[in-house]
Design a protein around this motif. Sequence first.
Motif, PDB file in Angstrom:
ATOM      1  N   PRO A 140       0.430  -1.231  -0.039  1.00 24.69           N
ATOM      2  CA  PRO A 140      -0.305  -0.403  -0.006  1.00 24.69           C
ATOM      3  C   PRO A 140       0.619   1.246   0.042  1.00 24.69           C
ATOM      4  O   PRO A 140       0.483   2.197  -0.589  1.00 24.69           O
ATOM      5  CB  PRO A 140      -0.910  -0.152   1.019  1.00 24.69           C
ATOM      6  N   LEU A 141       2.373   1.346   0.746  1.00 21.45           N
ATOM      7  CA  LEU A 141       3.257   2.544   0.455  1.00 21.45           C
ATOM      8  C   LEU A 141       3.607   3.165  -1.077  1.00 21.45           C
ATOM      9  O   LEU A 141       3.028   4.316  -0.984  1.00 21.45           O
ATOM     10  CB  LEU A 141       4.061   2.278   1.010  1.00 21.45           C
ATOM     11  N   VAL A 142       3.288   2.117  -2.008  1.00 24.66           N
ATOM     12  CA  VAL A 142       3.763   2.490  -3.342  1.00 24.66           C
ATOM     13  C   VAL A 142       1.931   2.351  -3.981  1.00 24.66           C
ATOM     14  O   VAL A 142       2.069   3.774  -5.167  1.00 24.66           O
ATOM     15  CB  VAL A 142       4.350   1.287  -3.813  1.00 24.66           C
ATOM     16  N   THR A 143       1.113   1.666  -3.659  1.00 25.59           N
ATOM     17  CA  THR A 143      -0.658   1.997  -4.740  1.00 25.59           C
ATOM     18  C   THR A 143      -1.024   3.080  -4.160  1.00 25.59           C
ATOM     19  O   THR A 143      -1.979   3.010  -4.687  1.00 25.59           O
ATOM     20  CB  THR A 143      -0.598   0.190  -4.672  1.00 25.59           C
ATOM     21  N   GLY A 144      -1.015   2.902  -2.690  1.00 28.50           N
ATOM     22  CA  GLY A 144      -2.136   3.554  -2.159  1.00 28.50           C
ATOM     23  C   GLY A 144      -3.138   2.728  -2.089  1.00 28.50           C
ATOM     24  O   GLY A 144      -4.216   3.497  -1.426  1.00 28.50           O
ATOM     25  N   VAL A 145      -3.402   1.400  -2.206  1.00 28.94           N
ATOM     26  CA  VAL A 145      -4.661   0.287  -2.037  1.00 28.94           C
ATOM     27  C   VAL A 145      -3.931  -0.699  -0.203  1.00 28.94           C
ATOM     28  O   VAL A 145      -3.171  -0.880  -0.835  1.00 28.94           O
ATOM     29  CB  VAL A 145      -4.728  -0.141  -3.054  1.00 28.94           C
ATOM     30  N   ALA A 146      -5.031  -0.321   0.446  1.00 25.90           N
ATOM     31  CA  ALA A 146      -5.119  -0.898   1.082  1.00 25.90           C
ATOM     32  C   ALA A 146      -6.276  -1.663   1.281  1.00 25.90           C
ATOM     33  O   ALA A 146      -7.356  -1.435   1.463  1.00 25.90           O
ATOM     34  CB  ALA A 146      -5.371  -0.204   2.556  1.00 25.90           C
ATOM     35  N   ILE A 147      -5.636  -3.080   1.397  1.00 23.51           N
ATOM     36  CA  ILE A 147      -6.760  -4.271   1.843  1.00 23.51           C
ATOM     37  C   ILE A 147      -6.234  -4.948   2.721  1.00 23.51           C
ATOM     38  O   ILE A 147      -4.911  -5.199   3.338  1.00 23.51           O
ATOM     39  CB  ILE A 147      -6.754  -5.465   0.088  1.00 23.51           C
ATOM     40  N   SER A 148      -7.664  -5.824   3.674  1.00 18.13           N
ATOM     41  CA  SER A 148      -7.385  -6.386   4.730  1.00 18.13           C
ATOM     42  C   SER A 148      -6.856  -7.917   4.565  1.00 18.13           C
ATOM     43  O   SER A 148      -6.813  -8.571   3.365  1.00 18.13           O
ATOM     44  CB  SER A 148      -8.533  -6.908   5.893  1.00 18.13           C
ATOM     45  N   ALA A 149      -6.295  -7.988   4.962  1.00 13.84           N
ATOM     46  CA  ALA A 149      -5.112  -9.674   5.125  1.00 13.84           C
ATOM     47  C   ALA A 149      -6.251 -11.011   4.363  1.00 13.84           C
ATOM     48  O   ALA A 149      -6.223 -11.774   3.607  1.00 13.84           O
ATOM     49  CB  ALA A 149      -4.713  -9.952   5.734  1.00 13.84           C
ATOM     50  N   ALA A 150      -7.944 -10.764   5.055  1.00 12.51           N
ATOM     51  CA  ALA A 150      -8.592 -11.967   5.122  1.00 12.51           C
ATOM     52  C   ALA A 150      -8.864 -11.393   4.280  1.00 12.51           C
ATOM     53  O   ALA A 150      -9.899 -12.272   3.214  1.00 12.51           O
ATOM     54  CB  ALA A 150      -9.848 -11.355   5.770  1.00 12.51           C
ATOM     55  N   ASP A 151      -9.862 -10.278   2.954  1.00 12.40           N
ATOM     56  CA  ASP A 151     -10.096 -10.373   1.351  1.00 12.40           C
ATOM     57  C   ASP A 151      -8.344 -10.490   0.804  1.00 12.40           C
ATOM     58  O   ASP A 151      -9.129 -11.341  -0.250  1.00 12.40           O
ATOM     59  CB  ASP A 151     -10.578  -8.644   2.035  1.00 12.40           C
ATOM     60  N   LEU A 152      -7.767 -10.007   0.983  1.00 10.78           N
ATOM     61  CA  LEU A 152      -6.145 -10.796   0.818  1.00 10.78           C
ATOM     62  C   LEU A 152      -7.066 -11.971  -0.011  1.00 10.78           C
ATOM     63  O   LEU A 152      -6.527 -12.782  -1.360  1.00 10.78           O
ATOM     64  CB  LEU A 152      -5.569  -9.856   1.257  1.00 10.78           C
ATOM     65  N   ALA A 153      -7.016 -12.881   1.659  1.00  9.29           N
ATOM     66  CA  ALA A 153      -6.792 -14.031   1.395  1.00  9.29           C
ATOM     67  C   ALA A 153      -7.626 -15.011   0.638  1.00  9.29           C
ATOM     68  O   ALA A 153      -7.831 -15.716  -0.209  1.00  9.29           O
ATOM     69  CB  ALA A 153      -6.408 -15.009   3.078  1.00  9.29           C
ATOM     70  N   ALA A 154      -8.961 -14.546   0.498  1.00  8.49           N
ATOM     71  CA  ALA A 154     -10.417 -14.746   0.008  1.00  8.49           C
ATOM     72  C   ALA A 154     -10.181 -14.115  -1.286  1.00  8.49           C
ATOM     73  O   ALA A 154     -10.958 -15.388  -2.213  1.00  8.49           O
ATOM     74  CB  ALA A 154     -11.517 -13.654   0.325  1.00  8.49           C
ATOM     75  N   ALA A 155      -9.521 -13.646  -1.771  1.00 10.05           N
ATOM     76  CA  ALA A 155      -9.044 -13.014  -3.405  1.00 10.05           C
ATOM     77  C   ALA A 155      -8.112 -14.213  -3.862  1.00 10.05           C
ATOM     78  O   ALA A 155      -8.700 -14.774  -4.789  1.00 10.05           O
ATOM     79  CB  ALA A 155      -8.319 -12.100  -3.872  1.00 10.05           C
ATOM     80  N   VAL A 156      -6.934 -14.379  -2.309  1.00  9.19           N
ATOM     81  CA  VAL A 156      -6.194 -15.351  -3.644  1.00  9.19           C
ATOM     82  C   VAL A 156      -6.906 -17.091  -3.486  1.00  9.19           C
ATOM     83  O   VAL A 156      -6.559 -17.686  -4.557  1.00  9.19           O
ATOM     84  CB  VAL A 156      -4.963 -15.513  -3.143  1.00  9.19           C
ATOM     85  N   GLU A 157      -7.932 -16.919  -2.883  1.00  5.90           N
ATOM     86  CA  GLU A 157      -8.326 -18.462  -2.367  1.00  5.90           C
ATOM     87  C   GLU A 157      -9.212 -18.726  -3.559  1.00  5.90           C
ATOM     88  O   GLU A 157      -9.431 -19.805  -4.376  1.00  5.90           O
ATOM     89  CB  GLU A 157      -9.631 -18.739  -1.647  1.00  5.90           C
ATOM     90  N   ARG A 158      -9.731 -17.833  -4.158  1.00  6.69           N
ATOM     91  CA  ARG A 158     -10.467 -17.704  -5.772  1.00  6.69           C
ATOM     92  C   ARG A 158      -9.712 -18.410  -7.265  1.00  6.69           C
ATOM     93  O   ARG A 158     -10.012 -18.782  -8.113  1.00  6.69           O
ATOM     94  CB  ARG A 158     -11.112 -16.620  -5.719  1.00  6.69           C
ATOM     95  N   VAL A 159      -8.447 -17.779  -7.320  1.00  2.00           N
ATOM     96  CA  VAL A 159      -7.980 -17.892  -8.187  1.00  2.00           C
ATOM     97  C   VAL A 159      -6.582 -18.639  -8.478  1.00  2.00           C
ATOM     98  O   VAL A 159      -5.469 -18.654  -8.066  1.00  2.00           O
ATOM     99  CB  VAL A 159      -7.063 -16.493  -8.097  1.00  2.00           C
ATOM    100  N   GLU A 160      -6.419 -19.895  -9.505  1.00  2.00           N
ATOM    101  CA  GLU A 160      -5.729 -20.797  -9.421  1.00  2.00           C
ATOM    102  C   GLU A 160      -4.486 -20.469  -9.723  1.00  2.00           C
ATOM    103  O   GLU A 160      -3.225 -21.021  -9.228  1.00  2.00           O
ATOM    104  CB  GLU A 160      -6.220 -22.122  -9.584  1.00  2.00           C
TER     105      GLU A 160
END
Length: 298
Positions: A140-160
């Motif tokens: 986020p320091l570079v992109t300015g985008v903050a995502i929670s660890a739980a939401d990041l995990a949810a996205a990763v779980e969906r993408v093989e």
Amino acid sequence: MAAEPLAPGVWGVVATPFTGSTQDVDAASLAKLVDHYSRIGVTGLTVLGVFGEAVRLSAAEKRAVLEVVVDSADLPIVVGASSTSTAPVIDEVALATEVVGDRLAGAMVQVNTPDPELLARQLDAVHAATGAGLVVQDYPLVTGVAISAADLAAAVERVESVVAVKAEAPPTPPAIATLTARTGVPVFGGLGGVGLLDELAAGSAGAMTGFSFPEGLKACVDAWWRGGYQAALEAYLGYLPLVNFEAQARIGLAVRKEALRRRGLISGSGVRAPASGMPETLAEQLDRHLAAVENVEN
């Protein structure tokens, strides 16, 4: 292209050296730096990331950097995409697949939204267009985008096609613990190695970061696997003052490149604007830190 999880260990993040006042890409220094990483036994290389100043390189320069790296060491390579929108990311990843070929272990794509569903769609689109395995970088320091660890995990779980996550949203240890528990995907720490010991304790697969003495990162990770926390602590202690020194806000990139120059691994330490150069007032202290690390290594 198979999406195999990244191997654990230290993935050396490669700087992009420039020549003198013209600040052209210094191919000779780049080849020397890559050769050093290869000789110390890193797991792989990460090229065109934030430390590689990829956002300040032209497409032709990015191609030239990749060609030098491919020719300089027989190691797997992760290639960063500096854009955040889908179309330009696809262009960058397509270039990486073209130049790196079967050596491409993963394309590193930035988190560009806090919405896990939208992030999963972005990742799926990049993979569908390029066939590349994906390393998801949460910085986020570079992109300015903050995502929670739980939401990041949810996205990763969906993408093989995700082959690893690079966790650089402080505090990193709890994020790494969440990601490793939820996803089963290898998670690597970054941020110059400042939190490496705690990240290993939280379940990280190793380090994917720039540091002027990558030998220290490797010593720490190898010691962790051999003997756990105490062994890793003893292996890393002598490097930590320099790790901290290189982590200074706004000038960390310049400090690290100057340390690499003083080590003889690159010829010049210039950074491209708008990055700030290293203040001359820090030169003596950098020498002290480098001398201390040299004593550790000897």
